[in-house]
Design a protein around this motif. Structure first.
Motif, PDB file in Angstrom:
ATOM      1  N   ASP A  13       0.814  -1.208   0.000  1.00 19.37           N
ATOM      2  CA  ASP A  13       0.000   0.000   0.000  1.00 19.37           C
ATOM      3  C   ASP A  13       0.852   1.265   0.000  1.00 19.37           C
ATOM      4  N   ARG A  16       4.210   2.207  -4.673  1.00 14.18           N
ATOM      5  CA  ARG A  16       3.277   2.403  -5.778  1.00 14.18           C
ATOM      6  C   ARG A  16       4.021   2.406  -7.108  1.00 14.18           C
ATOM      7  N   ARG A  61       2.463   8.692   4.852  1.00 15.96           N
ATOM      8  CA  ARG A  61       2.208   9.767   5.805  1.00 15.96           C
ATOM      9  C   ARG A  61       2.871   9.371   7.121  1.00 15.96           C
ATOM     10  N   ALA A 138      -0.456   4.630   4.847  1.00 14.68           N
ATOM     11  CA  ALA A 138      -0.592   4.749   3.395  1.00 14.68           C
ATOM     12  C   ALA A 138      -1.400   5.989   3.052  1.00 14.68           C
ATOM     13  N   VAL A 139      -1.216   6.473   1.834  1.00 11.69           N
ATOM     14  CA  VAL A 139      -1.877   7.683   1.355  1.00 11.69           C
ATOM     15  C   VAL A 139      -2.714   7.331   0.131  1.00 11.69           C
ATOM     16  N   ASP A 140      -3.965   7.762   0.129  1.00 18.04           N
ATOM     17  CA  ASP A 140      -4.810   7.577  -1.053  1.00 18.04           C
ATOM     18  C   ASP A 140      -4.363   8.565  -2.118  1.00 18.04           C
ATOM     19  N   GLU A 141      -3.885   8.063  -3.259  1.00 16.31           N
ATOM     20  CA  GLU A 141      -3.369   8.935  -4.299  1.00 16.31           C
ATOM     21  C   GLU A 141      -4.384   9.237  -5.396  1.00 16.31           C
ATOM     22  N   GLY A 142      -5.636   8.895  -5.193  1.00 15.55           N
ATOM     23  CA  GLY A 142      -6.659   9.323  -6.135  1.00 15.55           C
ATOM     24  C   GLY A 142      -6.858   8.374  -7.296  1.00 15.55           C
ATOM     25  N   ARG A 144      -6.673   6.103 -10.511  1.00 14.76           N
ATOM     26  CA  ARG A 144      -5.529   5.313 -10.983  1.00 14.76           C
ATOM     27  C   ARG A 144      -5.319   5.582 -12.471  1.00 14.76           C
ATOM     28  N   TRP A 175      -3.545  12.219  -9.262  1.00  8.85           N
ATOM     29  CA  TRP A 175      -3.748  10.874  -9.780  1.00  8.85           C
ATOM     30  C   TRP A 175      -2.640   9.940  -9.312  1.00  8.85           C
ATOM     31  N   ASP A 176      -2.961   8.667  -9.266  1.00  4.75           N
ATOM     32  CA  ASP A 176      -2.051   7.601  -8.856  1.00  4.75           C
ATOM     33  C   ASP A 176      -1.422   6.997 -10.115  1.00  4.75           C
ATOM     34  N   ASP A 202      -8.426   3.950 -13.865  1.00  3.28           N
ATOM     35  CA  ASP A 202      -9.553   4.858 -14.060  1.00  3.28           C
ATOM     36  C   ASP A 202      -9.367   5.742 -15.292  1.00  3.28           C
TER      37      ASP A 202
END
Length: 341
Positions: A13, A16, A61, A138-142, A144, A175-176, A202
């Motif tokens: 997670d 990336r 984070r 972990a960080v949500d990177e938006g 994909r 965006w990730d 995405d």
């Protein structure tokens, strides 16, 4: 306080941008194509490029006071390692062949730390070690985003791995990124189409044509059809994701120069355009064309390296500035009508 170790197998997670990781002699090897399938490409150059960690990064984070990362580069062609803190470049470290340990002090307090591996050069890594940390989240990177292309997507001559145009676009749009830029090896390989098909996405960007021109890997009879087949394989796996196709940016000396397959770069760009236009006419309204010279054109030729092909660092920044708003406007594709039998 014991250090926190973030290994790719234990904390996927956090790590990336890689499609797979394999353990090799105490190191972790990132792969940007599936290692169990890449032999089917029958292309040693593609295998080498797939082991280069363009876009691969650790994002966490944390309140750590310092970080440490061991790396092992195959040769001196390796580019630098970037540490980014809260979206701003904090430290850039040059790497050379062999093993190295990067130790970086961090600002106090909570922050988001990104460690970007080099965009060029084969590299293996150890676990990311955080010192003085009480947590590592972990960080949500938006959304994909998968970007496939050539050396112009891998961006060897960018200022650093966090300053390639895909990295800059991803940062601007939130965006990730999964970067599948393979220098000299963007030849619509089925293993690449399969990898994109199996990767959650995405938004998808396919930068097509310049390597086909350079190697004359397809000709006037075959190229547009190969583009269509590649795009359709990706579309079948991602029926709702917007797909953009970027034709080649300008290369003044090649625009009207026939290659060994008797195609000029203008011909290649026209074939990409024809393939996308035909697929849209067949019902894929979620497919979009971006004309390469609108991203880097004849008026920007001073931003190319002496080879007249690859952008310099300023050229990649300009590409990011022009592509970001184009990509930001993409929307999920509507449901596709059934194909008549």
């Amino acid at each position: 306080m014991a250090p926190i170790r973030l290994a790719p197998d234990a904390r996927p997670d956090v790590w990336r941008g890689g499609l797979a990781w394999t353990e090799e002699g105490g190191w972790w090897q990132p792969w940007r194509l599936p290692p169990g399938r890449i032999a089917t490409a029958h292309a040693s150059g593609l295998v080498t490029r797939a082991r280069m960690p363009a876009g691969v990064r650790a994002v966490v984070r944390t309140d750590a006071s310092a970080l440490e990362l061991r790396t092992h580069a195959a040769d001196d062609d390796v580019t630098s390692l970037d540490v980014v803190v809260d979206g701003a470049l904090w430290r850039r470290t040059a790497l050379t062949a062999g093993a190295a340990t990067s130790q970086v002090s961090l600002p106090p307090g909570a922050k988001v730390v990104e460690v970007w591996l080099p965009q060029f050069g084969e590299l293996r890594t150890g676990a990311l070690v955080l010192h003085g940390a009480t947590y590592a989240a972990a960080v949500d990177e938006g959304p994909r985003w998968v970007a496939y292309g050539s050396s112009i997507t891998q961006c060897r001559s960018a200022a650093g791995p966090s300053r390639t145009w895909p990295a800059l676009v991803a940062r601007r749009l939130g965006w990730d990124l999964t970067c599948l830029g393979f220098a000299g090896e963007c030849h619509l390989d089925p293993v690449a189409a399969g990898a994109i098909a199996r990767t959650p996405a995405d938004v998808i960007l396919l930068c097509l044509g310049i390597n086909v021109y350079g190697a004359a890997s397809f000709g006037p009879r075959t190229f547009a059809g190969q583009v269509s087949g590649f795009v359709q394989a990706v579309r079948d796996a991602h029926p709702r994701a917007p797909i953009a196709v970027l034709s080649p940016i300008v290369s003044p000396d090649r625009e009207r120069l026939p290659n060994q397959a008797m195609m000029t770069l203008e011909d290649v760009r026209r074939a990409v355009t024809d393939a996308v236009t035909t697929l849209r006419r067949c019902g894929d309204t979620g497919l979009h064309l971006i004309d390469g010279p609108s991203v880097l054109g004849a008026g920007d030729a001073h931003l190319l390296l002496p080879d007249g092909l690859h952008p310099d660092a300023d050229g990649y920044r300009l590409m990011a500035a022009r592509l970001a708003p184009r990509l930001a406007g993409l929307r999920p594709a509507p449901p596709r009508p059934a194909t008549p039998v």
